[in-house]
Design an enzyme around this catalytic site. Structure first.
Site, short mmCIF file in Angstrom:
data_model
loop_
_atom_site.label_atom_id
_atom_site.label_comp_id
_atom_site.label_asym_id
_atom_site.label_seq_id
_atom_site.Cartn_x
_atom_site.Cartn_y
_atom_site.Cartn_z
N GLY A 1 24.25 -23.04 16.24
CA GLY A 1 24.22 -24.01 15.15
C GLY A 1 24.74 -23.44 13.83
O GLY A 1 25.51 -24.11 13.13
N ASP B 1 19.36 -21.17 23.39
CA ASP B 1 18.40 -22.20 22.96
C ASP B 1 18.83 -23.61 23.39
O ASP B 1 17.99 -24.52 23.37
CB ASP B 1 18.23 -22.19 21.44
N GLY C 1 13.77 -19.76 22.06
CA GLY C 1 14.32 -21.11 21.90
C GLY C 1 14.37 -21.57 20.46
O GLY C 1 14.72 -22.71 20.19
O1 F6P Z 1 19.20 -18.16 18.91
C1 F6P Z 1 18.94 -17.33 19.98
C2 F6P Z 1 17.66 -16.59 19.76
O2 F6P Z 1 17.45 -15.74 20.86
C3 F6P Z 1 16.43 -17.47 19.52
O3 F6P Z 1 15.90 -17.98 20.71
C4 F6P Z 1 15.52 -16.50 18.80
O4 F6P Z 1 14.63 -17.20 17.96
C5 F6P Z 1 16.47 -15.68 17.99
O5 F6P Z 1 17.73 -15.78 18.61
C6 F6P Z 1 16.11 -14.22 17.89
O6 F6P Z 1 17.00 -13.64 17.00
P1 F6P Z 1 17.22 -12.07 16.84
O7 F6P Z 1 17.92 -11.57 18.07
O8 F6P Z 1 18.08 -11.97 15.64
O9 F6P Z 1 15.88 -11.47 16.71
#
Ligand code: F6P
Length: 372
Positions: free
Chosen positions: A111, A135, A178
């Site tokens: 997004g 997600d 998610g």
């Molecule tokens: O958008 C993908 C995602 O894995 C989400 O499900 C999660 O909230 C976020 O990224 C985690 O982000 P990071 O890898 O930056 O901790």
């Protein structure tokens, strides 16, 4: 004249990114005689002019590999962290793209990337995007690259947790990623036979969750699997969140600052909500409870066949669209077809689980609790 294109991957990584890079690269070179540059670490690579030429060698042997050979990042072009300061680096990116003679950029992301790409397109950079995120929450497409693989990983985890929960007569609370959408948790919970599924779209009532576990116990089942989305919150949290948001919108000055502070405190207080839920369930049911947080394991490893094929078809369609002069669009998968969707429609929206989705309906018919 032969065209020159750039590719980058942005946001959290997901299985299938390399399949998309390969499809874009190979179809650009073989079918359209293009030159392809891969920018490293998302938009930061475009800002810093860090790129590699994607040719036959670099594009070989990556179809099945997880992650992204280009690296990724969560930078926003209009708010880049440069030496600790947030700076608008859009101009620099446009200059770099022009100096390299880029006819178009393909940005693969979730997004946030769709929003960033739309902004860049508005500043004159021809850009096409592909939807990617485990997600599955990108608006305008039925599927996103990475969701199918993550769904399989999360489902396998729920499967495996069943036997240990059963053996120890325990409640196992399994937290699934998610962000603010419940697709992964709902899909894995339903496929893995969870007893309770808690998703952001349906705020839950702890009493109802306890009740459903106790009902199972009365019926002779001494274990329960609770699949909870990382963005899931209890009803009272949502109520308070709504109240504070309304104040922030309507008020100003001190009152607004206070509400902002209270909202930040509310969020911070919910940081460990899955662990807190485990504790409450143990206290309220008298059953032993454990937590498993699946975390980034859901984003790792080889993509599923579906993700490889989704990434491949979206990627080849992107290069075809470039030859027709399309820009400011995302290539979406819709009802078995590939369609360009204007980024103005996609940017700033999120595809959450509709409450009448067949997965929710079926789960309810099976007696799975949503805590409502
Ligand atoms: O958008 C993908 C995602 O894995 C989400 O499900 C999660 O909230 C976020 O990224 C985690 O982000 P990071 O890898 O930056 O901790």
């Amino acid at each position: 004249m032969a065209q020159s294109i750039g590719v980058l991957t942005a946001g959290g990584d997901s299985p299938g990114l390399n399949a998309a890079i390969r499809a874009i690269g190979k179809s650009a070179i073989r079918s359209h005689d293009m030159t392809v540059l891969g920018f490293l670490d998302g938009f930061r690579g475009l800002m810093q002019n860090r790129y590699v030429r994607l040719d036959g060698d670099r594009l070989s042997g990556i179809l099945t590999v997880g992650g992204t050979i280009l690296g990724t990042g969560r930078d926003k072009p209009h708010k880049m962290d440069v030496g600790g300061e947030a700076m608008d680096m859009t101009g620099v990116m446009l200059e770099n793209a022009a100096a390299l003679g880029l006819d178009a950029l393909v940005a693969i992301g979730g997004g946030g990337t769709q929003k960033n790409a739309h902004r860049l397109a508005g500043r004159g950079l021809p850009i096409i995007t592909l939807p990617k995120t485990i997600d599955n929450d990108v608006w305008g497409t039925d599927a996103t690259i990475g969701f199918d693989t993550a769904l399989a990983i999360a489902t396998e985890a729920v499967d495996r947790l069943h036997s240990t929960a059963h053996s120890h007569h325990r409640i196992i609370v399994v937290e699934i990623m998610g962000h603010n959408a419940g697709w992964l948790t709902l899909g894995a919970g339903l496929a893995g036979g969870a007893d309770v599924i808690l998703i952001p779209e349906i705020p839950y009532d702890l009493d109802r969750v306890v009740e459903s576990i106790m009902d199972r116990r009365s019926a002779g089942s001494t274990f329960s699997i609770v699949a909870i989305a990382e963005g899931s919150r209890p009803m009272e949290y949502r109520r308070r969140q709504q109240e504070l948001r309304a104040v922030i919108q309507a008020a100003d000055g001190e009152q607004r600052d206070e509400a902002r502070g209270a909202l930040a405190a509310l969020r911070a207080g919910a940081a460990d909500h899955t662990t807190a839920l485990r504790r409450s369930l143990e206290e309220r049911t008298g059953l032993e409870a454990r937590v498993t947080i699946l975390g980034h394991v859901q984003r790792g490893g080889a993509p599923s066949a579906n993700d490889r094929n989704l990434a491949t078809t979206l990627g080849t369609e992107a290069t075809r669209l470039i030859t027709s002069g399309a820009t400011d669009v995302m290539v979406a998968a819709r009802a078995g077809s590939l369609v360009p969707v204007p980024l103005s429609d996609v940017a700033g929206k999120r595809k959450i689980v509709p409450l009448d989705h067949p997965w929710i309906d079926s789960a309810r018919c099976l007696g799975i609790s949503f805590g409502d």
